[in-house]
Scaffold this motif. Structure first.
Motif, PDB file in Angstrom:
ATOM      1  N   ALA A 146       7.647  14.736   0.653  1.00 53.08           N
ATOM      2  CA  ALA A 146       7.508  15.285   2.006  1.00 53.08           C
ATOM      3  C   ALA A 146       7.600  14.192   3.062  1.00 53.08           C
ATOM      4  O   ALA A 146       8.240  14.372   4.111  1.00 53.08           O
ATOM      5  N   LEU A 147       6.969  13.061   2.805  1.00 54.50           N
ATOM      6  CA  LEU A 147       6.984  11.973   3.782  1.00 54.50           C
ATOM      7  C   LEU A 147       8.384  11.376   3.915  1.00 54.50           C
ATOM      8  O   LEU A 147       8.838  11.075   5.028  1.00 54.50           O
ATOM      9  N   ALA A 148       9.050  11.168   2.796  1.00 47.75           N
ATOM     10  CA  ALA A 148      10.403  10.605   2.855  1.00 47.75           C
ATOM     11  C   ALA A 148      11.339  11.541   3.609  1.00 47.75           C
ATOM     12  O   ALA A 148      12.170  11.087   4.423  1.00 47.75           O
ATOM     13  N   GLU A 149      11.206  12.833   3.373  1.00 41.60           N
ATOM     14  CA  GLU A 149      12.049  13.802   4.078  1.00 41.60           C
ATOM     15  C   GLU A 149      11.772  13.784   5.578  1.00 41.60           C
ATOM     16  O   GLU A 149      12.664  14.062   6.390  1.00 41.60           O
ATOM     17  N   ALA A 150      10.539  13.439   5.944  1.00 42.63           N
ATOM     18  CA  ALA A 150      10.171  13.396   7.362  1.00 42.63           C
ATOM     19  C   ALA A 150      10.521  12.059   8.018  1.00 42.63           C
ATOM     20  O   ALA A 150      10.248  11.862   9.208  1.00 42.63           O
ATOM     21  N   GLY A 151      11.109  11.135   7.251  1.00 42.76           N
ATOM     22  CA  GLY A 151      11.579   9.886   7.825  1.00 42.76           C
ATOM     23  C   GLY A 151      10.665   8.701   7.649  1.00 42.76           C
ATOM     24  O   GLY A 151      10.899   7.638   8.244  1.00 42.76           O
ATOM     25  N   TYR A 152       9.631   8.844   6.834  1.00 44.91           N
ATOM     26  CA  TYR A 152       8.733   7.721   6.576  1.00 44.91           C
ATOM     27  C   TYR A 152       9.193   6.943   5.343  1.00 44.91           C
ATOM     28  O   TYR A 152       9.831   7.499   4.436  1.00 44.91           O
ATOM     29  N   ARG A 153       8.869   5.665   5.322  1.00 41.01           N
ATOM     30  CA  ARG A 153       9.107   4.844   4.137  1.00 41.01           C
ATOM     31  C   ARG A 153       7.841   4.889   3.290  1.00 41.01           C
ATOM     32  O   ARG A 153       6.769   4.483   3.747  1.00 41.01           O
ATOM     33  N   VAL A 154       7.955   5.368   2.063  1.00 43.24           N
ATOM     34  CA  VAL A 154       6.781   5.619   1.228  1.00 43.24           C
ATOM     35  C   VAL A 154       6.809   4.698   0.012  1.00 43.24           C
ATOM     36  O   VAL A 154       7.758   4.732  -0.787  1.00 43.24           O
ATOM     37  N   VAL A 155       5.763   3.897  -0.130  1.00 43.57           N
ATOM     38  CA  VAL A 155       5.631   2.977  -1.261  1.00 43.57           C
ATOM     39  C   VAL A 155       4.458   3.446  -2.115  1.00 43.57           C
ATOM     40  O   VAL A 155       3.332   3.571  -1.630  1.00 43.57           O
ATOM     41  N   THR A 156       4.743   3.731  -3.383  1.00 44.37           N
ATOM     42  CA  THR A 156       3.699   4.193  -4.304  1.00 44.37           C
ATOM     43  C   THR A 156       3.725   3.321  -5.555  1.00 44.37           C
ATOM     44  O   THR A 156       4.611   3.466  -6.400  1.00 44.37           O
ATOM     45  N   PRO A 157       2.791   2.405  -5.699  1.00 45.05           N
ATOM     46  CA  PRO A 157       2.758   1.541  -6.886  1.00 45.05           C
ATOM     47  C   PRO A 157       1.913   2.129  -8.007  1.00 45.05           C
ATOM     48  O   PRO A 157       0.991   2.923  -7.777  1.00 45.05           O
ATOM     49  N   ASP A 158       2.232   1.741  -9.232  1.00 39.30           N
ATOM     50  CA  ASP A 158       1.292   1.845 -10.340  1.00 39.30           C
ATOM     51  C   ASP A 158       0.375   0.632 -10.261  1.00 39.30           C
ATOM     52  O   ASP A 158       0.845  -0.512 -10.338  1.00 39.30           O
ATOM     53  N   LEU A 159      -0.907   0.842 -10.091  1.00 41.68           N
ATOM     54  CA  LEU A 159      -1.841  -0.276 -10.094  1.00 41.68           C
ATOM     55  C   LEU A 159      -1.783  -1.006 -11.431  1.00 41.68           C
ATOM     56  O   LEU A 159      -1.445  -0.409 -12.461  1.00 41.68           O
ATOM     57  N   ARG A 160      -2.109  -2.297 -11.432  1.00 37.95           N
ATOM     58  CA  ARG A 160      -2.137  -3.018 -12.706  1.00 37.95           C
ATOM     59  C   ARG A 160      -3.108  -2.309 -13.656  1.00 37.95           C
ATOM     60  O   ARG A 160      -4.206  -1.910 -13.282  1.00 37.95           O
ATOM     61  N   GLY A 161      -2.643  -2.116 -14.899  1.00 33.34           N
ATOM     62  CA  GLY A 161      -3.449  -1.407 -15.876  1.00 33.34           C
ATOM     63  C   GLY A 161      -3.169   0.070 -15.949  1.00 33.34           C
ATOM     64  O   GLY A 161      -3.702   0.758 -16.834  1.00 33.34           O
ATOM     65  N   TYR A 162      -2.336   0.589 -15.049  1.00 31.84           N
ATOM     66  CA  TYR A 162      -2.056   2.023 -14.991  1.00 31.84           C
ATOM     67  C   TYR A 162      -0.557   2.271 -14.982  1.00 31.84           C
ATOM     68  O   TYR A 162       0.230   1.416 -14.566  1.00 31.84           O
ATOM     69  N   GLY A 163      -0.175   3.457 -15.412  1.00 29.04           N
ATOM     70  CA  GLY A 163       1.234   3.815 -15.403  1.00 29.04           C
ATOM     71  C   GLY A 163       2.060   2.830 -16.199  1.00 29.04           C
ATOM     72  O   GLY A 163       1.721   2.469 -17.321  1.00 29.04           O
ATOM     73  N   GLN A 164       3.137   2.370 -15.603  1.00 27.12           N
ATOM     74  CA  GLN A 164       4.047   1.449 -16.272  1.00 27.12           C
ATOM     75  C   GLN A 164       3.748  -0.014 -15.957  1.00 27.12           C
ATOM     76  O   GLN A 164       4.434  -0.902 -16.480  1.00 27.12           O
ATOM     77  N   SER A 165       2.758  -0.269 -15.122  1.00 25.05           N
ATOM     78  CA  SER A 165       2.460  -1.654 -14.755  1.00 25.05           C
ATOM     79  C   SER A 165       1.745  -2.386 -15.876  1.00 25.05           C
ATOM     80  O   SER A 165       1.168  -1.773 -16.781  1.00 25.05           O
ATOM     81  N   GLY A 166       1.788  -3.710 -15.812  1.00 27.65           N
ATOM     82  CA  GLY A 166       1.166  -4.530 -16.840  1.00 27.65           C
ATOM     83  C   GLY A 166      -0.348  -4.384 -16.845  1.00 27.65           C
ATOM     84  O   GLY A 166      -0.972  -4.069 -15.822  1.00 27.65           O
ATOM     85  N   VAL A 167      -0.929  -4.641 -17.996  1.00 29.62           N
ATOM     86  CA  VAL A 167      -2.367  -4.476 -18.198  1.00 29.62           C
ATOM     87  C   VAL A 167      -3.057  -5.834 -18.167  1.00 29.62           C
ATOM     88  O   VAL A 167      -2.621  -6.779 -18.829  1.00 29.62           O
TER      89      VAL A 167
END
Length: 271
Positions: A43-64
């Motif tokens: 929704a934010l990207a469609e409205a023209g905002y730049r959206v950055v969503t990281p995986d915190l370290r230890g979560y998702g695909q980020s290193g542990v």
């Protein structure tokens, strides 16, 4: 999806929307990953905002990182990520633990915060009882893995009535929890147990602040959100009906409407 090695860990993240748009950095909670924010990112990207969503370290695909990871570690990771992306300042938002990381980011890097979005979170330091609970839970996750814990808390992460009413949402939330590395979750729990009190930090904020809470959140109830608004009198409070601890997932339309209205009316593009 992108990845960058920084501060001893590989951080995976999404960077969506126009590069010239107002940057919005969204931080997931425990034990989730960046895809928790998918409805907001779109929704934010469609409205023209730049959206950055990281995986915190230890979560998702980020290193542990094993052992103990403090909220300050997460905040400094986010600052380094913004450096990498050439973003001087951003709207910084988070849910639950992510909201506390946003407050820690405000404490450590206030000059980089254009506005705060605090969803279903709390400002006081952890109690002694809470510290013991988080450390016991860390021990349990290392010993047993994530499945049992995920099954136990799904009807608190979502409003209990939404678990059955929204099977796709419940399945997505369960999937994120079950996929989290127990070592990453445990390290964050131990560090979060030692978090500072953010009430003085919030009381000093002069930037726009949006406080969001699910009407039926049992972890951080409406009273916690009202307490934050009491610390920041100019803050905007949005209570999302028919939602629990994750209103952005349970009622994305209502959550997005509150967020987009806040960004459009309270946050100037070059504030």
């Amino acid at each position: 999806m992108n990845a960058i090695a920084l501060r001893g860990a590989t951080i995976h993240y999404d960077d969506l929307g126009p590069s010239a748009g107002l940057p919005v950095l969204l931080v997931h909670g425990h034990p989730f990953n960046r895809t928790l924010w998918a409805p907001q990112s779109e929704a934010l990207a469609e409205a023209g905002y730049r959206v950055v969503t990281p995986d915190l370290r230890g979560y998702g695909q980020s290193g542990v990182t094993r052992g103990k990871v403090f909220l300050s570690d997460f905040a400094d990771d986010l600052a380094a990520l913004l450096d990498h992306l050439g973003i001087e300042g951003a709207v910084v938002g988070g849910v639950s633990m992510g909201g506390q990381i946003a407050m820690e980011f405000q404490r450590l890097h206030p000059q980089r915060v254009r506005a705060l979005v605090l969803s279903d979170t709390s400002a006081p330091a952890e109690t002694e009882e809470g510290k013991a609970f988080r450390n016991r839970l860390a021990d349990r996750l290392l010993a047993e893995g994530m499945d049992g814990y995920a099954n136990e808390v799904i009807d608190k992460m979502l409003a209990a009535y939404n678990v059955a009413a929204m099977p796709e949402v419940a399945g997505r939330v369960l999937g994120m929890m079950r996929a989290t590395d127990p070592h990453g979750a445990a390290a964050a729990l131990r560090g979060r147990a030692e978090r500072p009190d953010y009430r003085d930090t919030l009381a000093a904020v002069r930037k726009p602040v949006l406080v969001v809470v699910g009407a039926d959140d049992v972890y951080t109830p409406v009273a916690d959100a009202e307490a934050i608004r009491g610390l920041v009198p100019h803050a905007t409070l949005a209570v999302v009906e028919k939602a629990g601890h994750l209103p952005g997932a349970e009622q994305p339309g209502h959550f997005n409407a509150a967020l987009l209205d806040f960004l459009a009316t309270r946050v100037a593009p070059r504030d």
